[in-house]
Write an enzyme that holds these catalytic residues in place. Structure first.
Site, short mmCIF file in Angstrom:
data_model
loop_
_atom_site.label_atom_id
_atom_site.label_comp_id
_atom_site.label_asym_id
_atom_site.label_seq_id
_atom_site.Cartn_x
_atom_site.Cartn_y
_atom_site.Cartn_z
N LYS A 189 -9.32 26.90 24.55
CA LYS A 189 -9.53 27.09 23.10
C LYS A 189 -8.32 27.77 22.46
O LYS A 189 -7.95 27.46 21.32
CB LYS A 189 -10.79 27.93 22.87
CG LYS A 189 -11.09 28.24 21.39
CD LYS A 189 -11.25 26.98 20.55
CE LYS A 189 -12.00 27.22 19.25
NZ LYS A 189 -11.49 28.29 18.42
N HIS A 192 -5.78 25.15 22.03
CA HIS A 192 -6.32 24.29 20.96
C HIS A 192 -5.96 24.87 19.60
O HIS A 192 -5.48 24.17 18.70
CB HIS A 192 -7.84 24.18 21.14
CG HIS A 192 -8.60 23.69 19.95
ND1 HIS A 192 -8.88 24.49 18.86
CD2 HIS A 192 -9.19 22.50 19.69
CE1 HIS A 192 -9.58 23.80 17.98
NE2 HIS A 192 -9.78 22.59 18.46
N GLU A 196 -3.53 23.60 16.61
CA GLU A 196 -4.06 23.53 15.24
C GLU A 196 -3.07 24.14 14.26
O GLU A 196 -2.81 23.58 13.18
CB GLU A 196 -5.39 24.26 15.21
CG GLU A 196 -6.04 24.42 13.85
CD GLU A 196 -7.23 25.36 13.97
OE1 GLU A 196 -7.14 26.48 13.42
OE2 GLU A 196 -8.22 25.00 14.63
#
Length: 326
Positions: A189, A192, A196
């Protein structure tokens, strides 16, 4: 199944609601009584404190903590370590530095309590769209809570199947993945969110560039005025840059072409910094992700249109609306 949810903010409350829609029982607690009352009105069982959450659940229990990273989560996990029994599961579904998960898991293991770190993506839209779940921990507690993950995940929807995935875990196509041991969920995450940052920055800079094409300082014959709301809308249809971030940007521009309500001073909630630190520690070149983080720092001094576009995207997917400077 039944599960405890601790922390009923932008995501925690809707996680409980989505689970209840799927028939699961939720026992909830938040330091704000009004937040408890709101979710209880939708069918949850409210508790007076953490001990009340644990007491209201039948063994073996599972308690999902959805709080800001740092002291709030640290204190809640430590308290659960004293309240839960062997065979119970403590979950951190927020954004935590993955190395903290390794430490916590070891401390809870000594008490017989399982620990899962779950990177959760979906923001304020998760209730309807579902949540992408990146899970770290041992296989047995992950398997036990599979019905919970199935309920929270988006499902396959109309996304075409990826060729040659035969024999791989089918739940990945539904939107949740057991990434590996303790810390793996939050590691995935973290990266991730670093990605982003980079994707958002690229969109923001491109829009800033298009907006500046009509700059009066340019020669008159070299000025081009384009409608950014229409540009982002046409990009949504068949373009290789199509994405949910582009969808959110197009919606924001359609509502307010100047993005005047956005401050343009873009916050960072930790994961971008941790991603850059991970790059340094592992010796992996990550210039785009690093530059995107530094751009957020710079936005707090010079709020250009691109920075307002970043603000609009953050508000769109996560409900983060930076205050405007007076």
């Amino acid at each position: 199944m039944e599960i405890g949810i601790v922390g009923l903010g932008r995501m925690g409350a809707n996680i409980a609601r989505r689970l209840m829609r799927a028939g699961h029982r939720c026992v909830v607690w938040d330091r704000d009584p009004a937040a408890i009352a709101a979710v209880a009105a939708d069918g949850a069982t409210g508790a007076a404190d953490l001990a009340g959450v644990v007491a209201a659940l039948a063994a073996p229990r599972a308690v999902w903590v959805m709080l800001p990273h740092g002291a709030a989560t640290e204190d809640a996990i430590a308290a659960l370590g004293d309240l839960l029994s062997p065979g119970d599961i403590a979950i951190d579904g927020g954004n935590t530095q993955w190395k903290d998960d390794v430490r916590r898991a070891a401390a809870l293991r000594a008490k017989g309590v399982d620990y899962l770190d779950i990177g959760t993506s979906g923001g304020v839209w998760g209730l309807e769209r579902g949540y992408c779940l990146m899970i770290g921990g041992q296989a047995a507690p992950v398997a036990r809570l599979a019905p919970i993950f199935d309920a929270l995940a988006p499902g396959r929807g109309d996304i075409p199947a990826t060729p040659r995935r035969e024999g791989r875990a089918p739940n990945v196509e539904d939107g949740w993945l057991h990434c590996g041991g303790h810390g793996a969920g939050h590691l995935v995450k973290m990266v991730h969110n670093g990605i982003e940052y980079g994707m958002m920055q690229a969109l923001a800079e491109g829009l800033d560039l298009l907006r500046a094409a009509d700059n009066p300082d340019l020669p008159e014959g070299h000025r081009i005025a384009v409608d950014l709301a229409d540009v982002t809308e046409v990009w949504r249809r068949g373009s290789v840059v199509t994405s949910w971030l582009l969808d959110l940007t197009a919606a924001a521009l359609a509502e307010d072409p100047a993005l005047a309500k956005y401050a343009g001073r873009v916050g960072d909630s930790g994961e971008g910094r941790w991603t850059v630190q991970q790059a340094v520690e592992t010796g992996v070149a990550a210039p785009v992700l690093t530059a995107a983080l530094f751009a957020r720092f710079a936005s707090r001094d010079d709020a250009r249109f691109g920075a307002r576009a970043l603000s609009a995207m953050r508000a769109g997917f996560g409900g983060h609306l930076e205050p405007k400077k007076e």
